[in-house]
Design a protein around this motif. Structure first.
Motif, PDB file in Angstrom:
ATOM      1  N   GLU A   1      -3.921 -14.785 -34.900  1.00 22.82           N
ATOM      2  CA  GLU A   1      -2.534 -14.325 -34.876  1.00 22.82           C
ATOM      3  C   GLU A   1      -2.165 -13.543 -36.128  1.00 22.82           C
ATOM      4  O   GLU A   1      -1.170 -12.801 -36.134  1.00 22.82           O
ATOM      5  CB  GLU A   1      -1.571 -15.509 -34.688  1.00 22.82           C
ATOM      6  N   GLN A   2      -2.976 -13.659 -37.192  1.00 23.76           N
ATOM      7  CA  GLN A   2      -2.750 -12.895 -38.412  1.00 23.76           C
ATOM      8  C   GLN A   2      -3.682 -11.692 -38.526  1.00 23.76           C
ATOM      9  O   GLN A   2      -3.637 -10.984 -39.522  1.00 23.76           O
ATOM     10  CB  GLN A   2      -2.936 -13.791 -39.636  1.00 23.76           C
ATOM     11  N   VAL A   3      -4.487 -11.464 -37.497  1.00 20.11           N
ATOM     12  CA  VAL A   3      -5.498 -10.404 -37.561  1.00 20.11           C
ATOM     13  C   VAL A   3      -5.234  -9.297 -36.544  1.00 20.11           C
ATOM     14  O   VAL A   3      -5.167  -8.118 -36.901  1.00 20.11           O
ATOM     15  CB  VAL A   3      -6.914 -10.993 -37.342  1.00 20.11           C
ATOM     16  N   VAL A   4      -5.088  -9.647 -35.279  1.00 23.07           N
ATOM     17  CA  VAL A   4      -5.004  -8.621 -34.231  1.00 23.07           C
ATOM     18  C   VAL A   4      -3.593  -8.058 -34.125  1.00 23.07           C
ATOM     19  O   VAL A   4      -2.615  -8.758 -34.404  1.00 23.07           O
ATOM     20  CB  VAL A   4      -5.440  -9.188 -32.863  1.00 23.07           C
ATOM     21  N   PRO A   5      -3.457  -6.776 -33.727  1.00 27.86           N
ATOM     22  CA  PRO A   5      -2.126  -6.223 -33.412  1.00 27.86           C
ATOM     23  C   PRO A   5      -1.579  -6.955 -32.187  1.00 27.86           C
ATOM     24  O   PRO A   5      -2.109  -6.824 -31.089  1.00 27.86           O
ATOM     25  CB  PRO A   5      -2.416  -4.747 -33.113  1.00 27.86           C
TER      26      PRO A   5
END
Length: 413
Positions: free
Chosen positions: A355-359
């Motif tokens: 959730e902190q990585v992908v757009p």
């Protein structure tokens, strides 16, 4: 692009089946110690894009040359192997994803963050359903509010035929016991709190054939999300959805001590938990038709007005592909995270949850494009998450009952 999967069990094979159908994937490599799993995968997929290697994932000397040249490695191996595999991928300069499964193990992977940033390599645990998909949906929803007050996450894999035990094992008996015995972290009044698992009981209704189900606190579903949102949101909790009476059945079994990691007798190394795991595998494992039920409600304000964003999904066993809903709902999010990293769509590096990585907006659109039947709707006011037709808005947001450690359904206030 080349993607390597470690593990050809139920989830690993489902990820491979999804990836070989993606046009941007030139080759999928699958590693497993069991020749039968690999042969079954070849027989089912029958594609030249698939290569397999019979290898023990703990044998890094043999594994290393196979991983080199991969854009990303996905672990579908037992969770305890993931920290060492993540470290190996970091040393090789290869991106790494897994489905988490144990918060202590996940934190070992997240400790690699600074080194991963320096090497511009992604280490991304918790890419499955919960944690994973539900965490991304939660933040995707929060992004669309001016102010957020509460988020309630409900999800569960349930057998279409609940008899005779109201429950079947879709993943791991060990994981089920961990989730039902470990402390549960959530947010109340903006602060992190811990409650007991198998508490916070609520009735939650879905369209037929499900009707009234139950939902209760279990560990592991939020993973690090509560820590991310502490101080930013007033209420955040996660509950597992099951057929009615399951929680009381498990409280009885665990109350007898069968979840304890304590030796049964001085003459044996077996623990009470070992026995319970074995019996659960025997009685609750095996093939069955299932559904994944999901409902996420986010309360907050947009343009000064109170409103609710509601995500829902009821994904059922795929008769044509003979694949369970749980496998689909775990494999597709994991594979999409891997594809976004492998394609270079996600720049940089680090050790962070998905959730902190992908757009998040693009990820949400791709979930729907690839067949997960997720819907979202907006409502005025604060609606009741426990009802399948939440048209009735409330004047005030629901608040947790601190005395009973149970969030009352909004309609009962």
């Amino acid at each position: 692009m080349r993607i390597t999967i470690i593990g050809a069990g139920a989830i690993g094979s489902a990820i491979a089946s999804f990836l070989v159908r993606q046009p941007e994937v030139a080759q999928v490599q699958v590693c497993d110690a069991r020749a039968r799993n690999l042969q079954e995968l070849h027989d089912r997929l029958q594609t030249s894009r698939l290569r397999s290697f019979q290898i023990d994932a703990r044998d890094h000397g043999v594994l290393e040359p196979i991983l080199q040249g991969s854009q990303v490695v996905i672990s579908a191996a037992p969770p305890q192997l993931n920290p060492a595999l993540a470290r190996l991928c970091l040393e090789l300069g290869v991106n790494f994803c897994d489905m988490g499964g144990n918060d202590q193990i996940v934190r070992q992977e997240l400790d690699l963050h600074e080194e991963a940033v320096k090497r511009a390599v992604w280490i991304v645990p918790n890419c499955g359903l919960a944690p994973g998909l539900v965490n991304i949906l939660c933040l995707h929803g929060i992004d669309q509010f001016d102010e957020v007050e509460a988020a309630y996450l409900r999800v569960g894999d349930v057998p279409l035929d609940p008899h005779p035990f109201n429950f079947r094992i879709s993943w791991s008996a060990e994981k089920v016991i961990e989730d039902y015995t470990n402390p549960v972290q959530l947010i109340r009044e903006g602060q992190l709190e811990t409650v007991e698992p198998l508490t916070g009981m609520e009735r939650i209704r879905f369209e037929e054939p499900f009707g009234e189900m139950e939902a209760f606190y279990t560990a592991g579903g939020l993973s690090t999300l509560a820590e991310q949102l502490a101080g930013r949101i007033q209420v955040l909790d996660y509950k597992s959805i099951r057929w009615p009476c399951h929680a009381s059945q498990m409280r009885f079994v665990l109350g007898l001590g069968f979840g304890e990691p304590r030796s049964i007798d001085v003459r044996t190394h077996l623990t009470y938990r070992d026995v319970l795991v074995r019996r659960m595998r025997q009685r609750l494992g095996g093939h069955y038709e299932d559904a994944v039920l999901l409902r996420i409600a986010i309360h907050g304000r947009r343009d000064g007005q109170p409103c609710t964003l509601l995500y829902e999904m009821a994904d059922r066993y795929d008769q044509e592909q003979q694949i369970s809903a749980m496998r689909r709902c775990t494999a597709i999010p994991t594979a999409l995270v891997a594809l976004m990293i492998a394609s270079g769509e996600v720049k940089g590096g680090g050790a962070l949850p998905p959730e902190q990585v992908v757009p998040r907006d693009r990820f949400y659109r791709r979930l729907i494009e690839h067949g997960l039947p997720i819907t979202h709707r907006w409502y005025e006011g604060y609606v009741d998450i426990t009802h399948p037709d939440p048209e009735r808005a409330l004047a005030e947001p629901p608040a947790p009952d601190r005395k009973s450690q149970k969030r009352q359904p909004a309609s009962s206030r």
